[in-house]
Design an enzyme around this catalytic site. Structure first.
Site, PDB file in Angstrom:
ATOM      1  N   LYS A 109       0.876  -1.185   0.000  1.00 29.38           N
ATOM      2  CA  LYS A 109       0.000   0.000   0.000  1.00 29.38           C
ATOM      3  C   LYS A 109       0.902   1.219   0.000  1.00 29.38           C
ATOM      4  O   LYS A 109       2.036   1.175   0.472  1.00 29.38           O
ATOM      5  CB  LYS A 109      -0.885   0.000   1.251  1.00 29.38           C
ATOM      6  CG  LYS A 109      -2.053   0.981   1.217  1.00 29.38           C
ATOM      7  CD  LYS A 109      -3.128   0.551   0.245  1.00 29.38           C
ATOM      8  CE  LYS A 109      -4.382   0.137   0.910  1.00 29.38           C
ATOM      9  NZ  LYS A 109      -5.328  -0.600   0.163  1.00 29.38           N
ATOM     10  N   ASP A 149      -6.923   4.022  -4.274  1.00 27.15           N
ATOM     11  CA  ASP A 149      -7.448   3.778  -2.931  1.00 27.15           C
ATOM     12  C   ASP A 149      -8.158   5.078  -2.534  1.00 27.15           C
ATOM     13  O   ASP A 149      -8.421   5.937  -3.391  1.00 27.15           O
ATOM     14  CB  ASP A 149      -6.310   3.403  -1.965  1.00 27.15           C
ATOM     15  CG  ASP A 149      -6.813   2.769  -0.674  1.00 27.15           C
ATOM     16  OD1 ASP A 149      -7.122   1.571  -0.673  1.00 27.15           O
ATOM     17  OD2 ASP A 149      -6.924   3.484   0.348  1.00 27.15           O
TER      18      ASP A 149
HETATM   19  N1  GLU Z   1      -7.140  -0.105  -2.864  1.00 28.08           N
HETATM   20  C1  GLU Z   1      -7.924  -1.262  -3.139  1.00 28.08           C
HETATM   21  C2  GLU Z   1      -7.930  -2.215  -1.962  1.00 28.08           C
HETATM   22  O1  GLU Z   1      -7.743  -1.811  -0.828  1.00 28.08           O
HETATM   23  C3  GLU Z   1      -7.551  -1.918  -4.449  1.00 28.08           C
HETATM   24  C4  GLU Z   1      -6.135  -2.377  -4.575  1.00 28.08           C
HETATM   25  C5  GLU Z   1      -5.765  -2.847  -5.982  1.00 28.08           C
HETATM   26  O2  GLU Z   1      -6.627  -2.850  -6.842  1.00 28.08           O
HETATM   27  O3  GLU Z   1      -4.600  -3.186  -6.174  1.00 28.08           O
HETATM   28  O4  GLU Z   1      -8.200  -3.377  -2.085  1.00 28.08           O
END
Ligand code: GLU
Length: 419
Positions: A109, A149
């Site tokens: 992240k 996100d």
């Molecule tokens: N931010 C989203 C999550 O928390 C998607 C992450 C992604 O698609 O790589 O799952």
């Protein structure tokens, strides 16, 4: 987490959840010690030229938790509360999420501590491009693939893709997911998290023998997850009685006109002023009597203070980490069926995986294909989690974590320690 650098309420919560799952699985202690900490955590200064000519130095992060199953994968968050501990927790949850639904990805992240609503388009673009340049050496289609996100969207992903591609000298669509369709994004990605959430709610309702056509729902948050979830809930005949965004909420026991809220949100930066229902606070919304409660905003919204007052039958977690450990204990005593975050909101990363696969093959799918494959994966994962929950006599959250952690641990044991 285990060391002081990334300790925070969110990372303590993620590590404790992991420890409970590890104990229940009787996990190899060497593997457990490794999984408590991220593989790598970057802290970056992101100097950005503001519209008034001044340079503001934002703080950015990219935490890569574990890549034993494949390239790191996870979103980029723009929010004032972003910090190393929160990003580390979110990265760990991505590892379990990808593993749980069977994707060949690890967990990561990233984020920048900023308020994107306060930044002009120009400032946002400058900050995004510099952030991308700062993490350039640590990302790549086979290394770490970012995504949207909270506080980021397809425009931000387009700037990430362009910056990376400019450095490489050619277009690299597969560096990031959640891009606009025109530059290699997939159909269905924007709606994927909210749509997936509703697929899991449908499975939960079948299991509980609840008739969805008679159900009511309350949704906290009207961003990419909450707004699509509300739309999908309404489309399967569920009465949406409350909605909210960060400026406040709206309540009507007879049902809110979700389409009108979507139209309002398309024209306005916030829901404040939308002329429907009675005003309700974000905290009060959680305590409404309803069949389905969807927290789809920030983490740690359901705490030991309000958990006892929840009056829903299904708690479907659109947000990451919306329920604290203490709240979980209280909820266990109530007749509430939890669809935990790593399952409920996995639709986003599942369709991100489809986007990455399509980009690598330069071969694109129809939206129906995307949605069908999404539903198949989530339905299978839901029933696997339910199976573990029933067999091991544990809640759905612990069951989901056990499945996610176990797959990662088994892969680590096969691969062994490189030393
Ligand atoms: N931010 C989203 C999550 O928390 C998607 C992450 C992604 O698609 O790589 O799952």
């Amino acid at each position: 987490m285990a060391t002081i650098e990334w300790r925070s309420p969110a990372s303590e919560m993620a590590v404790k959840q992991f420890e409970v799952a590890a104990e229940k699985l009787n996990l190899d202690s060497n593997v457990a010690a490794r999984l408590k900490r991220p593989d790598r955590a970057l802290i970056l200064s992101v100097p950005t030229r503001m519209d008034d000519g001044r340079v503001h130095v934002f703080t950015g992060y990219r935490v890569q938790h574990n890549d034993v199953l494949g390239p790191f994968k996870g979103g980029i968050r723009y929010h004032p509360d972003v910090n190393l501990g929160e990003v580390s927790a979110l990265a760990m949850w991505m590892t379990w999420k990808c593993s749980l639904v069977g994707l060949p990805f690890g967990g990561a992240k990233g984020g920048v501590a900023c308020d994107p609503m306060e930044l002009s388009r120009n400032e946002l673009q400058g900050m995004t491009r510099r952030y991308t340049a700062e993490i350039f050496n640590f990302i790549g289609p086979e290394v770490d693939v970012p995504a949207p996100d909270m506080g980021t969207n397809e425009q931000v992903m387009a700037w990430v893709m362009d910056t990376y591609s400019q450095h490489k000298g050619y277009a690299v669509a597969e560096i990031v997911t959640g891009k606009p369709v025109e530059i290699g994004g997939t159909l269905g990605r924007r709606e994927a998290t909210g749509r997936g959430l509703v697929y899991t709610i449908i499975e939960a309702a079948k299991h509980l023998k609840i008739d969805l056509a008679r159900c009511t729902a309350a949704v906290q948050g009207f961003g990419n997850v909450g707004s699509v979830a509300a739309k999908q809930l309404a489309s399967v005949g569920i009465k949406v009685i409350a909605l909210s965004d960060r400026t406040g909420g709206f309540y009507d026991p007879n049902g809110l006109p979700v389409e009108c809220f979507l139209e309002y949100a398309a024209k306005n930066p916030e829901l404040r002023g939308c002329p429907y229902g009675e005003p309700i606070g974000n905290a009060d919304l959680l305590e409404l009597k309803c069949d389905i409660l969807v927290p789809a905003a920030l983490g740690m919204q359901i705490t030991k203070e309000n958990a006892g007052r929840l009056k829903c039958r299904i708690l479907a977690e659109g947000a990451n980490g919306p329920t604290t450990l203490e709240a979980d204990e209280i909820i266990k005593e109530k007749e509430i069926f939890v669809v935990p975050d790593v399952l409920a909101n996995a639709g986003g990363v599942i369709v991100s995986y489809f986007e990455w696969v399509q980009d690598l093959q330069n071969f694109f799918w129809t939206e129906d294909e995307v949605n069908k494959k999404l539903r198949d994966i989530l339905t299978k994962a839901f029933h696997e989690v339910l199976g573990v929950s029933q067999r091991e006599k544990v809640g759905m959250r612990l069951a989901a974590l056990m499945l996610g952690v176990n797959r990662v641990a088994r892969a680590m044991l096969w691969r062994g320690l490189y030393a």
